[in-house]
Design a protein around this motif. Structure first.
Motif, PDB file in Angstrom:
ATOM      1  N   PRO A   1      -7.508   6.474  -9.005  1.00 44.54           N
ATOM      2  CA  PRO A   1      -7.813   6.456  -7.191  1.00 44.54           C
ATOM      3  C   PRO A   1      -9.476   6.297  -7.047  1.00 44.54           C
ATOM      4  O   PRO A   1     -10.097   7.111  -7.622  1.00 44.54           O
ATOM      5  CB  PRO A   1      -7.304   7.978  -6.928  1.00 44.54           C
ATOM      6  CG  PRO A   1      -6.320   8.113  -8.071  1.00 44.54           C
ATOM      7  CD  PRO A   1      -6.857   7.371  -9.206  1.00 44.54           C
TER       8      PRO A   1
ATOM      9  N   ARG B   1     -11.210   3.337   1.107  1.00 41.52           N
ATOM     10  CA  ARG B   1     -10.939   1.993   0.676  1.00 41.52           C
ATOM     11  C   ARG B   1     -12.070   1.113   1.259  1.00 41.52           C
ATOM     12  O   ARG B   1     -12.452   1.119   2.629  1.00 41.52           O
ATOM     13  CB  ARG B   1      -9.727   1.612   1.375  1.00 41.52           C
ATOM     14  CG  ARG B   1      -8.392   2.423   0.505  1.00 41.52           C
ATOM     15  CD  ARG B   1      -7.055   1.697   0.993  1.00 41.52           C
ATOM     16  NE  ARG B   1      -6.172   2.350   0.335  1.00 41.52           N
ATOM     17  CZ  ARG B   1      -5.318   3.481   0.657  1.00 41.52           C
ATOM     18  NH1 ARG B   1      -5.786   3.954   1.745  1.00 41.52           N
ATOM     19  NH2 ARG B   1      -4.377   3.893   0.006  1.00 41.52           N
TER      20      ARG B   1
ATOM     21  N   HIS C   1      -6.838  -1.319  -2.194  1.00 43.46           N
ATOM     22  CA  HIS C   1      -5.831  -0.573  -2.189  1.00 43.46           C
ATOM     23  C   HIS C   1      -6.190   0.979  -2.494  1.00 43.46           C
ATOM     24  O   HIS C   1      -5.100   1.718  -3.009  1.00 43.46           O
ATOM     25  CB  HIS C   1      -4.503  -1.242  -2.740  1.00 43.46           C
ATOM     26  CG  HIS C   1      -3.993  -2.093  -2.254  1.00 43.46           C
ATOM     27  ND1 HIS C   1      -3.084  -2.168  -1.334  1.00 43.46           N
ATOM     28  CD2 HIS C   1      -4.031  -3.359  -2.598  1.00 43.46           C
ATOM     29  CE1 HIS C   1      -2.574  -3.480  -0.958  1.00 43.46           C
ATOM     30  NE2 HIS C   1      -3.155  -4.242  -1.690  1.00 43.46           N
ATOM     31  N   GLY C   2      -7.399   1.170  -2.697  1.00 44.28           N
ATOM     32  CA  GLY C   2      -7.748   2.588  -2.804  1.00 44.28           C
ATOM     33  C   GLY C   2      -7.907   2.995  -4.134  1.00 44.28           C
ATOM     34  O   GLY C   2      -7.755   4.122  -4.447  1.00 44.28           O
ATOM     35  N   ARG C   3      -8.055   2.034  -5.377  1.00 56.27           N
ATOM     36  CA  ARG C   3      -8.185   2.340  -6.613  1.00 56.27           C
ATOM     37  C   ARG C   3      -9.402   1.586  -7.015  1.00 56.27           C
ATOM     38  O   ARG C   3      -9.940   0.542  -6.308  1.00 56.27           O
ATOM     39  CB  ARG C   3      -7.166   2.154  -7.287  1.00 56.27           C
ATOM     40  CG  ARG C   3      -5.677   2.637  -6.572  1.00 56.27           C
ATOM     41  CD  ARG C   3      -4.342   2.459  -7.654  1.00 56.27           C
ATOM     42  NE  ARG C   3      -4.389   3.063  -8.800  1.00 56.27           N
ATOM     43  CZ  ARG C   3      -4.424   4.552  -8.986  1.00 56.27           C
ATOM     44  NH1 ARG C   3      -3.932   5.144  -7.924  1.00 56.27           N
ATOM     45  NH2 ARG C   3      -4.327   5.053 -10.134  1.00 56.27           N
TER      46      ARG C   3
ATOM     47  N   ASP D   1       0.647   4.007  -3.064  1.00 58.16           N
ATOM     48  CA  ASP D   1       0.248   5.379  -2.587  1.00 58.16           C
ATOM     49  C   ASP D   1       1.353   6.292  -2.969  1.00 58.16           C
ATOM     50  O   ASP D   1       0.977   7.401  -3.260  1.00 58.16           O
ATOM     51  CB  ASP D   1       0.028   5.548  -1.131  1.00 58.16           C
ATOM     52  CG  ASP D   1      -1.366   4.775  -0.484  1.00 58.16           C
ATOM     53  OD1 ASP D   1      -2.395   4.509  -1.551  1.00 58.16           O
ATOM     54  OD2 ASP D   1      -1.588   4.633   0.612  1.00 58.16           O
TER      55      ASP D   1
ATOM     56  N   ARG E   1       0.694  -1.324  -0.009  1.00 59.04           N
ATOM     57  CA  ARG E   1       0.120  -0.056   0.097  1.00 59.04           C
ATOM     58  C   ARG E   1       0.611   1.333  -0.086  1.00 59.04           C
ATOM     59  O   ARG E   1       0.703   2.203  -0.696  1.00 59.04           O
ATOM     60  CB  ARG E   1      -0.953   0.036   1.157  1.00 59.04           C
ATOM     61  CG  ARG E   1      -1.773   1.104   1.356  1.00 59.04           C
ATOM     62  CD  ARG E   1      -3.160   0.889   2.315  1.00 59.04           C
ATOM     63  NE  ARG E   1      -4.099  -0.088   1.880  1.00 59.04           N
ATOM     64  CZ  ARG E   1      -4.704  -0.490   2.635  1.00 59.04           C
ATOM     65  NH1 ARG E   1      -5.091  -0.086   3.763  1.00 59.04           N
ATOM     66  NH2 ARG E   1      -5.805  -1.336   2.376  1.00 59.04           N
ATOM     67  N   GLY E   2       1.882   1.123   0.678  1.00 65.84           N
ATOM     68  CA  GLY E   2       2.698   2.486   0.767  1.00 65.84           C
ATOM     69  C   GLY E   2       3.297   2.686  -0.698  1.00 65.84           C
ATOM     70  O   GLY E   2       3.597   3.857  -0.942  1.00 65.84           O
TER      71      GLY E   2
ATOM     72  N   ARG F   1       3.350   8.300  -8.365  1.00 68.08           N
ATOM     73  CA  ARG F   1       2.704   9.387  -9.008  1.00 68.08           C
ATOM     74  C   ARG F   1       2.744   9.024 -10.614  1.00 68.08           C
ATOM     75  O   ARG F   1       3.911   9.117 -11.205  1.00 68.08           O
ATOM     76  CB  ARG F   1       3.502  10.498  -8.716  1.00 68.08           C
ATOM     77  CG  ARG F   1       3.878  11.108  -7.487  1.00 68.08           C
ATOM     78  CD  ARG F   1       2.082  11.414  -6.959  1.00 68.08           C
ATOM     79  NE  ARG F   1       1.816  11.875  -5.392  1.00 68.08           N
ATOM     80  CZ  ARG F   1       1.623  11.071  -4.534  1.00 68.08           C
ATOM     81  NH1 ARG F   1       1.321   9.654  -4.830  1.00 68.08           N
ATOM     82  NH2 ARG F   1       1.518  11.275  -3.337  1.00 68.08           N
TER      83      ARG F   1
END
Length: 556
Positions: A542, A547, A515-517, A490, A486-487, A493
């Motif tokens: 995103p 999440r 994972h927030g996507r 995130d 996850r790090g 870019r």
């Protein structure tokens, strides 16, 4: 009557020349058979054998994150020459060379059988040894791996080589100066230990060869000394071929066997699990199940790992079943003794039978996965000869029993198939999708199917992160690797894509949501290759909201 006297020098030279000619002919035939069987496309090749060699050579470990699932952390040393060979040569040429390497098992088996055989004229011993060795490389598991990348028929070289050292220097080992005998035992251990350093399941043969000395002839102190010294050789062999990688895993993850036995080592970058594959051990839960496993696998080969075969007939090999009967019979017959001339060397033969038996027992306790037992399958004809030679029969009768059993075993053998395709120009061929900006692209991998073989074909600046596999799952279970994934995601870019098999695209959607996507279904491309089913390569964005746990994503 067959001559039992030592051969004259001229005849010995002739047999040596013939032995070389036989070996060359068998190696050539083995390579041609590999070409006839077709190109390897097995699950493990697609999952990690192709990727791991590439990753080691290019320093991608850590840049990519476990793209080959748990095997991402396996010692890549055997996969490096495979990758170099197949990356430089057309597929047929590369796998012909690889098959010749695997064919060296015949040479070692030939030498081992000849060293153990003591009766008969030089020519009779030569042809008998060659026939025994030939049956050794024609087993169901061995042939199924010919020209493939499983490596069980490569590490077998260390196992058979270790036994050959012990048998070749048997006089020193069982009757010579203790110091010299220990040197021979250590050399045998070094070879089998090197095999275990390359592939961990080969540890079963370390147990067999080392503890086999406890059942060999000689006083208890000498036997214990040889066993202990062999163990030191094993440790040296493991350090030689696996020490660097174990140290790397220890420094990187805090577990030299990462992720295995993590309940003991407690690495935060893995789940608190041993990660052992015990599914086939659990299919044989009782002692009787294990003792009869050689017979049970004839009725249901899937008890010891699936080797699929096109059509309706499963693979079949009765070697282990035969040894289950013959070796105990030979042990009981030892109290009676045979009649006439011995066919094989008594002391060395006893040691080889002990090593084979203990290896099988250790395999049944730890794995019950048949392909790990391929070196024993290769040694089975020699073990049949040794066991038959201990039956209370006349010399010719024992020779006849051994020949008949070996012939029957081979006639009953049905070879398996781990997955092959028609030959293509390259071992791995991948049609790349459109990637607008490789330098700012990350690819996530989801689902549980093998995919890492595609990575070497992509631009090297693209990192691949496996977010769903048999190592890590998109769920809140205690595995620090999820936090590391996850790090990385995130912090990225740029463009983020996800790759999966097409049927697993819904799993991929769930995994990226964790994972927030979100997966953009309308922006998926198909990746085609010569090895695998088509893959979906989908853009992600995103997620607008929080999440959410895996299992909530649905296709619009």
């Amino acid at each position: 009557m067959t001559s039992l006297v030592a051969p004259p020098a001229a005849e010995t030279a002739a047999t040596r020349t013939l032995a070389v000619a036989i070996s060359v002919a068998v190696l050539a035939g083995y390579a041609l058979l590999s070409l006839a069987l077709g190109q390897d496309a097995n699950w493990d090749l697609r999952n990690y054998h192709w990727y791991n060699g590439y990753a080691f050579l290019t320093g991608r470990h850590g840049f990519d994150m476990a793209p080959a699932q748990v095997p991402s952390f396996y010692n890549p040393l055997l996969d490096v020459p495979l990758f170099l060979l197949a990356d430089a040569l057309p597929a047929r040429a590369a796998m012909t060379v690889w098959s010749l390497l695997q064919g060296l098992n015949f040479v070692l088996l030939f030498a081992l059988a000849h060293a153990l055989t003591t009766a008969g004229s030089p020519m009779l011993r030569l042809w008998a040894s060659a026939g025994t060795a030939l049956i050794g490389i024609l087993g169901a598991g061995t042939l199924s791996q010919l020209g493939t990348t499983f490596h069980d028929n490569v590490v077998s070289l260390g196992v058979i080589g270790g036994l050959l050292v012990a048998v070749r220097w048997r006089d020193t080992l069982f009757g010579g100066h203790t110091g010299q005998a220990c040197a021979v035992a250590a050399a045998a251990g070094l070879l089998v230990g090197a095999a275990a350093g390359l592939k961990q399941p080969s540890v079963i043969f370390c147990v067999g060869l080392c503890f086999g000395f406890l059942l060999a002839p000689g006083g208890i102190v000498r036997r214990f000394t040889l066993s202990f010294t062999c163990g030191l050789g094993v440790l040296a062999g493991i350090a030689l071929t696996g020490g660097y990688w174990m140290w790397f895993l220890w420094e990187t993850y805090g577990n030299p066997l990462h992720p295995y036995f993590n309940t003991l080592f407690g690495s935060p970058l893995a789940a608190p699990s041993d990660y052992r594959d015990t599914q086939f051990v659990e299919l044989s839960p009782t002692l009787l199940d294990r003792l009869l496993l050689g017979f049970r696998l004839l009725a249901d080969p899937n008890l010891v790992g699936e080797i699929p075969l096109p059509g309706e007939a499963p693979w079949r090999d009765p070697r282990i079943a035969v040894l289950t009967v013959l070796i105990p019979a030979a042990a009981l017959s030892g109290f009676i003794g045979g009649r006439g001339t011995r066919l094989t060397h008594a002391a060395a033969g006893r040691y080889v039978l002990a090593a084979v038996t203990l290896s099988c027992v250790t395999w049944a306790v730890m794995f019950c996965i048949y392909r790990y037992l391929v070196p024993v399958e290769m040694l089975a004809p020699i073990a049949i000869l040794l066991a038959a030679d201990r039956l209370p029969l006349a010399t010719l009768a024992r020779a006849g029993v051994a020949a008949a059993v070996m012939a029957g075993v081979q006639l009953a053998t049905v070879t398996g198939d781990w997955g092959r395709i028609a030959w293509t120009d390259r071992l791995v061929e991948v049609d790349l999708p459109r990637i607008p900006a490789p330098g700012r692209t990350m690819v996530l991998m989801a689902g549980y199917q093998p995919m890492s073989f595609i990575i070497p074909e992509f631009p090297p600046e693209i990192p691949f992160l496996r977010i769903q596999s048999n190592f890590v799952h998109p769920d809140p279970s205690p595995n620090g690797y999820n936090d590391a994934l996850r790090g990385r995601i995130d912090a990225h870019r740029g463009d983020v894509f996800v790759v999966s098999t097409i049927p697993d695209t819904d799993l991929a959607a769930d995994a990226v949501r964790f994972h927030g996507r979100r997966l953009a279904w309308q922006e998926c491309q198909v990746i085609r290759s010569n090895l695998n089913e088509p893959l979906n390569f989908c853009r992600t964005y995103p997620h607008d909201g929080e999440r959410t746990p895996a299992g909530s994503a649905t296709e619009p």
